[in-house]
Design a protein around this motif. Structure first.
Motif, PDB file in Angstrom:
ATOM      1  N   GLU A  87       6.903  -9.643 -12.930  1.00 50.42           N
ATOM      2  CA  GLU A  87       5.851 -10.419 -13.602  1.00 50.42           C
ATOM      3  C   GLU A  87       6.182 -11.905 -13.744  1.00 50.42           C
ATOM      4  O   GLU A  87       5.320 -12.703 -14.125  1.00 50.42           O
ATOM      5  CB  GLU A  87       5.585  -9.811 -14.983  1.00 50.42           C
ATOM      6  CG  GLU A  87       4.957  -8.418 -14.884  1.00 50.42           C
ATOM      7  CD  GLU A  87       4.808  -7.752 -16.239  1.00 50.42           C
ATOM      8  OE1 GLU A  87       5.282  -8.341 -17.245  1.00 50.42           O
ATOM      9  OE2 GLU A  87       4.222  -6.660 -16.285  1.00 50.42           O
ATOM     10  N   ALA A  88       7.398 -12.268 -13.461  1.00 46.65           N
ATOM     11  CA  ALA A  88       7.815 -13.666 -13.694  1.00 46.65           C
ATOM     12  C   ALA A  88       7.058 -14.630 -12.782  1.00 46.65           C
ATOM     13  O   ALA A  88       6.933 -14.401 -11.579  1.00 46.65           O
ATOM     14  CB  ALA A  88       9.308 -13.796 -13.443  1.00 46.65           C
ATOM     15  N   THR A  89       6.559 -15.696 -13.382  1.00 48.02           N
ATOM     16  CA  THR A  89       5.926 -16.748 -12.586  1.00 48.02           C
ATOM     17  C   THR A  89       6.897 -17.930 -12.473  1.00 48.02           C
ATOM     18  O   THR A  89       7.867 -18.024 -13.234  1.00 48.02           O
ATOM     19  CB  THR A  89       4.648 -17.256 -13.262  1.00 48.02           C
ATOM     20  OG1 THR A  89       5.016 -17.818 -14.542  1.00 48.02           O
ATOM     21  CG2 THR A  89       3.652 -16.127 -13.477  1.00 48.02           C
ATOM     22  N   ARG A  90       6.591 -18.825 -11.559  1.00 43.05           N
ATOM     23  CA  ARG A  90       7.450 -19.999 -11.409  1.00 43.05           C
ATOM     24  C   ARG A  90       7.443 -20.836 -12.698  1.00 43.05           C
ATOM     25  O   ARG A  90       8.478 -21.337 -13.126  1.00 43.05           O
ATOM     26  CB  ARG A  90       6.959 -20.849 -10.231  1.00 43.05           C
ATOM     27  CG  ARG A  90       7.886 -22.010  -9.926  1.00 43.05           C
ATOM     28  CD  ARG A  90       7.618 -22.552  -8.540  1.00 43.05           C
ATOM     29  NE  ARG A  90       6.317 -23.185  -8.431  1.00 43.05           N
ATOM     30  CZ  ARG A  90       6.089 -24.472  -8.734  1.00 43.05           C
ATOM     31  NH1 ARG A  90       7.059 -25.233  -9.175  1.00 43.05           N
ATOM     32  NH2 ARG A  90       4.884 -24.977  -8.595  1.00 43.05           N
ATOM     33  N   ARG A 136      13.503 -11.424 -24.421  1.00 37.75           N
ATOM     34  CA  ARG A 136      12.407 -11.369 -23.439  1.00 37.75           C
ATOM     35  C   ARG A 136      12.613 -12.341 -22.282  1.00 37.75           C
ATOM     36  O   ARG A 136      12.040 -12.175 -21.207  1.00 37.75           O
ATOM     37  CB  ARG A 136      11.056 -11.614 -24.123  1.00 37.75           C
ATOM     38  CG  ARG A 136      10.898 -12.976 -24.712  1.00 37.75           C
ATOM     39  CD  ARG A 136       9.633 -13.084 -25.565  1.00 37.75           C
ATOM     40  NE  ARG A 136       9.658 -14.293 -26.357  1.00 37.75           N
ATOM     41  CZ  ARG A 136       9.262 -15.487 -25.933  1.00 37.75           C
ATOM     42  NH1 ARG A 136       8.791 -15.612 -24.727  1.00 37.75           N
ATOM     43  NH2 ARG A 136       9.341 -16.527 -26.719  1.00 37.75           N
ATOM     44  N   ASP A 137      13.439 -13.366 -22.482  1.00 34.70           N
ATOM     45  CA  ASP A 137      13.705 -14.304 -21.390  1.00 34.70           C
ATOM     46  C   ASP A 137      14.832 -13.832 -20.458  1.00 34.70           C
ATOM     47  O   ASP A 137      15.134 -14.513 -19.471  1.00 34.70           O
ATOM     48  CB  ASP A 137      14.091 -15.689 -21.947  1.00 34.70           C
ATOM     49  CG  ASP A 137      12.869 -16.455 -22.447  1.00 34.70           C
ATOM     50  OD1 ASP A 137      11.735 -15.981 -22.197  1.00 34.70           O
ATOM     51  OD2 ASP A 137      13.049 -17.504 -23.087  1.00 34.70           O
ATOM     52  N   HIS A 138      15.443 -12.716 -20.781  1.00 34.44           N
ATOM     53  CA  HIS A 138      16.583 -12.266 -19.979  1.00 34.44           C
ATOM     54  C   HIS A 138      16.232 -12.112 -18.496  1.00 34.44           C
ATOM     55  O   HIS A 138      16.963 -12.608 -17.625  1.00 34.44           O
ATOM     56  CB  HIS A 138      17.158 -10.964 -20.558  1.00 34.44           C
ATOM     57  CG  HIS A 138      18.436 -10.535 -19.925  1.00 34.44           C
ATOM     58  ND1 HIS A 138      18.477  -9.753 -18.782  1.00 34.44           N
ATOM     59  CD2 HIS A 138      19.729 -10.779 -20.248  1.00 34.44           C
ATOM     60  CE1 HIS A 138      19.737  -9.542 -18.450  1.00 34.44           C
ATOM     61  NE2 HIS A 138      20.522 -10.140 -19.313  1.00 34.44           N
ATOM     62  N   PRO A 139      15.110 -11.439 -18.162  1.00 36.70           N
ATOM     63  CA  PRO A 139      14.799 -11.312 -16.726  1.00 36.70           C
ATOM     64  C   PRO A 139      14.568 -12.668 -16.055  1.00 36.70           C
ATOM     65  O   PRO A 139      14.896 -12.840 -14.883  1.00 36.70           O
ATOM     66  CB  PRO A 139      13.506 -10.484 -16.705  1.00 36.70           C
ATOM     67  CG  PRO A 139      13.340  -9.920 -18.060  1.00 36.70           C
ATOM     68  CD  PRO A 139      14.134 -10.757 -19.009  1.00 36.70           C
ATOM     69  N   LEU A 140      14.030 -13.616 -16.808  1.00 38.44           N
ATOM     70  CA  LEU A 140      13.796 -14.947 -16.223  1.00 38.44           C
ATOM     71  C   LEU A 140      15.122 -15.634 -15.902  1.00 38.44           C
ATOM     72  O   LEU A 140      15.274 -16.275 -14.856  1.00 38.44           O
ATOM     73  CB  LEU A 140      12.978 -15.810 -17.192  1.00 38.44           C
ATOM     74  CG  LEU A 140      11.612 -15.243 -17.594  1.00 38.44           C
ATOM     75  CD1 LEU A 140      10.967 -16.118 -18.669  1.00 38.44           C
ATOM     76  CD2 LEU A 140      10.702 -15.150 -16.372  1.00 38.44           C
ATOM     77  N   LEU A 141      16.075 -15.468 -16.815  1.00 36.87           N
ATOM     78  CA  LEU A 141      17.379 -16.077 -16.549  1.00 36.87           C
ATOM     79  C   LEU A 141      18.121 -15.346 -15.442  1.00 36.87           C
ATOM     80  O   LEU A 141      18.919 -15.953 -14.722  1.00 36.87           O
ATOM     81  CB  LEU A 141      18.224 -16.106 -17.825  1.00 36.87           C
ATOM     82  CG  LEU A 141      17.972 -17.257 -18.785  1.00 36.87           C
ATOM     83  CD1 LEU A 141      19.173 -17.474 -19.700  1.00 36.87           C
ATOM     84  CD2 LEU A 141      17.682 -18.557 -18.057  1.00 36.87           C
ATOM     85  N   GLU A 142      17.878 -14.048 -15.306  1.00 35.94           N
ATOM     86  CA  GLU A 142      18.480 -13.342 -14.171  1.00 35.94           C
ATOM     87  C   GLU A 142      17.959 -13.931 -12.853  1.00 35.94           C
ATOM     88  O   GLU A 142      18.726 -14.161 -11.912  1.00 35.94           O
ATOM     89  CB  GLU A 142      18.149 -11.852 -14.236  1.00 35.94           C
ATOM     90  CG  GLU A 142      18.962 -11.079 -15.265  1.00 35.94           C
ATOM     91  CD  GLU A 142      18.591  -9.609 -15.254  1.00 35.94           C
ATOM     92  OE1 GLU A 142      17.437  -9.296 -15.608  1.00 35.94           O
ATOM     93  OE2 GLU A 142      19.437  -8.787 -14.893  1.00 35.94           O
ATOM     94  N   LEU A 143      16.658 -14.159 -12.795  1.00 35.95           N
ATOM     95  CA  LEU A 143      16.074 -14.760 -11.590  1.00 35.95           C
ATOM     96  C   LEU A 143      16.657 -16.152 -11.341  1.00 35.95           C
ATOM     97  O   LEU A 143      17.024 -16.503 -10.215  1.00 35.95           O
ATOM     98  CB  LEU A 143      14.546 -14.855 -11.736  1.00 35.95           C
ATOM     99  CG  LEU A 143      13.798 -13.518 -11.643  1.00 35.95           C
ATOM    100  CD1 LEU A 143      12.409 -13.624 -12.271  1.00 35.95           C
ATOM    101  CD2 LEU A 143      13.672 -13.067 -10.181  1.00 35.95           C
TER     102      LEU A 143
END
Lengths: 424, 413
Positions: free
Chosen positions: B384-387, B251-258
């Motif tokens: 949906e990712a927040t800072r 689930r953290d994959h998109p956050l790490l992509e960012l």
């Protein structure tokens, strides 16, 4: 669409602005993307020998600050708009491209305009970029194919600007001053020396958009292109280049070939595919799959404005003697001068057609091809050359084979040999 | 465009993507073999490539000649997870593409002389790759991070043995892989129903799935923090640093992509690391950054690659570590996050332009059981990712004190 229809480059709408800029729009609405290319008719061939690498240096500097876009801002904006960008310098051309979603593509025009009229060339940025290019040169010299290619090109185009390295050398790079960069930009980066292509999810109204953004730039008549004499082939005999590095033996044979717009260019392109464009091609079948002398081999025809080359590159199977492999390659080339069998030609034709389609599937590939064609020839050149492919006979290919292959011509044989073998 | 759910018999999982206006149709046959399951390094690649070396019906010359006569490109491949065939054809040839894909994958002959030649070519290819300092250092870095997992070694391997032994190994490996199920993917301007019927007909001889569960090898990596080796070339060193992170489905994959885009995986030279190392300090031409490099069912990795002058290696390492530490300790800016999000969202359609881009994506979606073929699934995490979430992910997954550093020195160092 049928394959024979090509991508309709001839249907591109082209407008010449009063200031000399050529603008073309190619609609293709398959994806919500738009690619723009600004190509300047300037490249390594336009450099003085002492300023070798200046065209490429300037290409780097085009990302390092203009009046409206500070250093790095072009990339920041590209990122913020979800796009991509890059640039390249060749011997004939320097081109800059962006791909954005359909709603954002006009930002590319704003950037390109500023780069055309208001490049800053900050001294500190120049020095940082000079160091970057030195690392780029080091990277090329450490790549076995790039290093061999550079040496073979220098020998083949002896004294001709095509023989110079696009990157320049550490020595010439060190001598390029800000004033030279600014002068080069002023002389060569005016609208009259440029082509702007917009391709993808746009309609003909993009022409008006481009004119609105570039039409008021004052004309800057480009200086006449540096005239270069064709590389002399008189009395040219086989030349040999040998470098020693690495563990794999690599062979690069370069032969003279006509320029990209020559009437025989489609036949030469088909010749290259028949010789080494596929697994069933003459040289690959004989020397790779049957005799197993080379682990791979390919033949390329360079698209160049001036007379260029047919290039055969191959990597030797470990343990095979280079002399034996080279002798067999030359034998096969001489035999090929007699031309292809009809079934060989048909296969090569099908492969070349498919390769062309495969190579133009993406919007930015279409934009690049169109920009190149418009820079030197006409929008429909790629389609016309593809169309010509279908009319070529074995006689046509045999004729160019007899003129482009040994024994009718000789060129340069370059080897990159493993250290141990070279010292034998 | 639409994606068809798998409806063919389970022994063959079929997926089709209609790509309107595409001039090319792409067919992929994927068998669950790959490096992950090969008993000998290099076997998966040699098996995959040998699929074009002949079938019960045709020898390698006929396979090549008949494909080329129709402008069809056929190649065998292998990856970490599987091996198989890629068949790309002009749209009008889609039936032939499916027919040949079935013939070569279901009835490969693995002639001994040809399998031995393919093995020899693969070994030569590896030797050639190792002539490049960048590749040599890259392989060493993967070994540093993943050993003894198969990702730690080159795909080519160095398969040895007599021609008969190599061919027998390929045949056994292929049959075992086939028994784990066959994935067939078709992308292009095609009628999905028509294609499905054709795939069903051509692949009806595919065997039942009987494959047993695999024993997984855990990636551990080498224990030492820093590793130096000679990689050849002159004057320039290769610097790679990073550590393992997470899987593609995490689930953290998109956050790490960012986060990766913010660090330098985005457009041109934007991003903290290229800006620092190249644009500010002028230490390198290329600076590559990724936070989930190679993530699939196994963890990907944080990876920074820089080619720099031998004497500036330490400056590059210090700069990279400092930037990674800064992002962990101070987080990212709203503006950086907005730009990274916009870039990923804007770039998403770039990967769906052609049939040849769609085909491997469909294979991966099937393999991982993730809806990678649905743009909205891919983009939701970015939207949906927040800072705060990205900062948390940075603290969880970027570990400056655990970085493994591989330095490839030039020969004359």
């Amino acid at each position: 669409m049928t394959a024979r229809a090509g991508f309709g480059f001839g249907s591109a709408r082209v407008r010449a602005l009063a200031n000399g800029l050529t603008v073309a729009v190619l609609s293709n609405r398959r994806a919500p993307l738009v690619s723009t290319v600004v190509a300047y008719r300037v490249g390594t061939r336009d450099e003085m020998p002492a300023e070798g690498g200046i065209a490429h240096f300037l290409e780097h500097m085009m990302f390092k600050g203009t009046r409206r876009y500070g250093p790095g801002e072009v990339d920041r904006l590209t990122q913020a708009l979800g796009g991509s960008n890059n640039a390249y310098t060749s011997h004939d051309l320097t081109a800059y491209w962006f791909t954005f979603s359909s709603g954002a593509w006009t930002r590319a025009l704003a950037i390109e305009r500023d780069r055309m009229e208001a490049l800053l060339l900050d001294p500190a940025e120049i020095e940082a970029e000079r160091r970057v290019i030195l690392e780029e040169i080091a990277g090329y010299r450490n790549d076995p194919w790039d290093a061999l290619n550079e040496q073979v090109n220098a020998a083949f185009f002896d004294g001709h600007p095509y023989g110079r390295s696009v990157l320049g050398s550490p020595e010439t790079l060190a001598g390029i001053a800000r004033e030279q960069l600014a002068g080069f930009h002023h002389r060569r980066y005016g609208p009259g020396n440029a082509v702007l292509v917009v391709a993808g999810d746009v309609g003909p109204e993009a022409l008006d958009e481009a004119e609105a953004r570039f039409g008021d730039l004052p004309p800057r008549e480009p200086p006449p292109r540096v005239e270069v004499a064709a590389a002399s082939r008189d009395g040219f005999r086989w030349r040999r280049v040998v470098r020693r590095a690495g563990e794999t033996a690599r062979l690069l044979v370069v032969l003279p070939a006509p320029p990209a717009d020559h009437e025989t260019a489609p036949a030469v392109r088909l010749l290259a595919t028949w010789l080494g464009g596929t697994r069933g091609s003459r040289l690959v079948r004989a020397l790779v799959d049957e005799e197993q002398l080379f682990q791979d081999l390919s033949v390329d025809f360079g698209d160049s404005v001036e007379p260029g080359y047919l290039q055969i590159s191959a990597e030797l199977v470990p343990g095979v003697e280079p002399e034996r492999a080279e002798a067999r390659l030359l034998e096969c080339l001489e035999a090929a001068a007699a031309g292809p069998e009809p079934d060989e030609l048909e296969r090569a034709r099908s492969v070349l057609e498919a390769d062309w389609i495969f190579g133009h599937e993406r919007i930015h590939q279409q934009a690049q091809s169109l920009a190149w064609a418009l820079s030197f020839y006409a929008a429909d050149l790629p389609d016309r050359q593809l169309e010509a492919l279908f009319d070529l006979t074995t006689g046509d290919v045999t004729r160019v084979a007899s003129r482009c292959l040994p024994p009718a011509v000789e060129g340069v044989i370059g080897w990159s040999l493993p250290d141990a073998e070279a010292s034998r | 465009m639409r994606t068809e759910p798998p409806t063919a018999p389970e022994r063959v999982v079929f997926r089709c993507q209609r790509v309107l206006g595409a001039p090319v149709v792409s067919v992929r046959v994927f068998l669950r073999g790959g490096m992950r399951r090969e008993p000998t390094p290099g076997l998966a690649l040699v098996t995959g490539r040998s699929l074009t070396e002949g079938s019960r019906e045709r020898d390698w010359r006929r396979v090549a000649d008949e494909a080329e006569a129709r402008g069809v490109a056929i190649s065998g491949f292998a990856s970490l997870d599987g091996h198989g065939l890629a068949v790309d054809a002009l749209a009008r040839e889609w039936r032939k593409a499916v027919e040949w894909a079935a013939e070569l994958s279901l009835e490969p002959a693995f002639p001994a002389d040809r399998a031995a030649w393919v093995a020899r070519q693969a070994a030569g290819e590896l030797e050639s790759l190792l002539d490049t300092p960048e590749a040599r250092a890259g392989f060493a870095f993967l070994d540093h991070l993943y050993r003894p997992h198969p990702r730690s070694r080159p795909l080519q391997g160095e398969l040895r043995g007599s021609p008969d032994e190599i061919a027998d190994s390929c045949g056994r490996f292929h049959r075992a892989s086939m028994a784990r199920g066959v994935v067939v993917v078709v992308a292009g301007e095609v009628d999905p129903d028509e294609v499905e019927a054709e795939v069903h007909r051509r692949f009806r001889a595919a065997p039942e799935r009987t494959g047993a569960p695999d024993e997984e090898v855990e990636p551990r990596g080498r224990p030492e923090r820093r590793r130096e080796l000679v990689c050849g070339g002159e004057g320039q060193a290769q610097v790679l640093l990073g550590h393992r992170t997470l899987e593609l489905g995490h689930r953290d994959h998109p956050l790490l992509e960012l986060l990766g885009v913010i660090l330098g995986a985005g457009a041109g030279l934007d991003g903290r690391l290229p800006q620092r190392i190249r644009e500010r300090d002028g230490l390198a031409y290329g600076v590559q950054v990724g936070t989930v490099v190679g993530a699939s069912t196994d963890p990907g990795h944080l990876g920074v690659w820089v080619a720099t002058a031998d004497e500036t290696v330490e400056r590059v390492i210090d700069g990279a570590v400092e930037e990674l530490r800064r992002v962990v300790e101070h987080g990212v800016l709203e503006t950086e996050l907005a730009a990274a999000r916009a870039w990923l969202l804007g770039r998403e359609p770039f990967g769906r332009e052609t049939a040849r881009q769609w085909a491997p994506r469909l294979v991966l979606a099937e393999l991982l059981g993730l809806p990678l073929d649905r743009p909205e699934w891919r983009t939701r995490g970015w939207r949906e990712a927040t800072r705060e979430a990205v900062d948390d992910a940075a603290r969880r997954w970027i570990r400056p004190d655990e970085l493994k550093i591989t330095v490839g020195r030039p020969a004359a160092s």
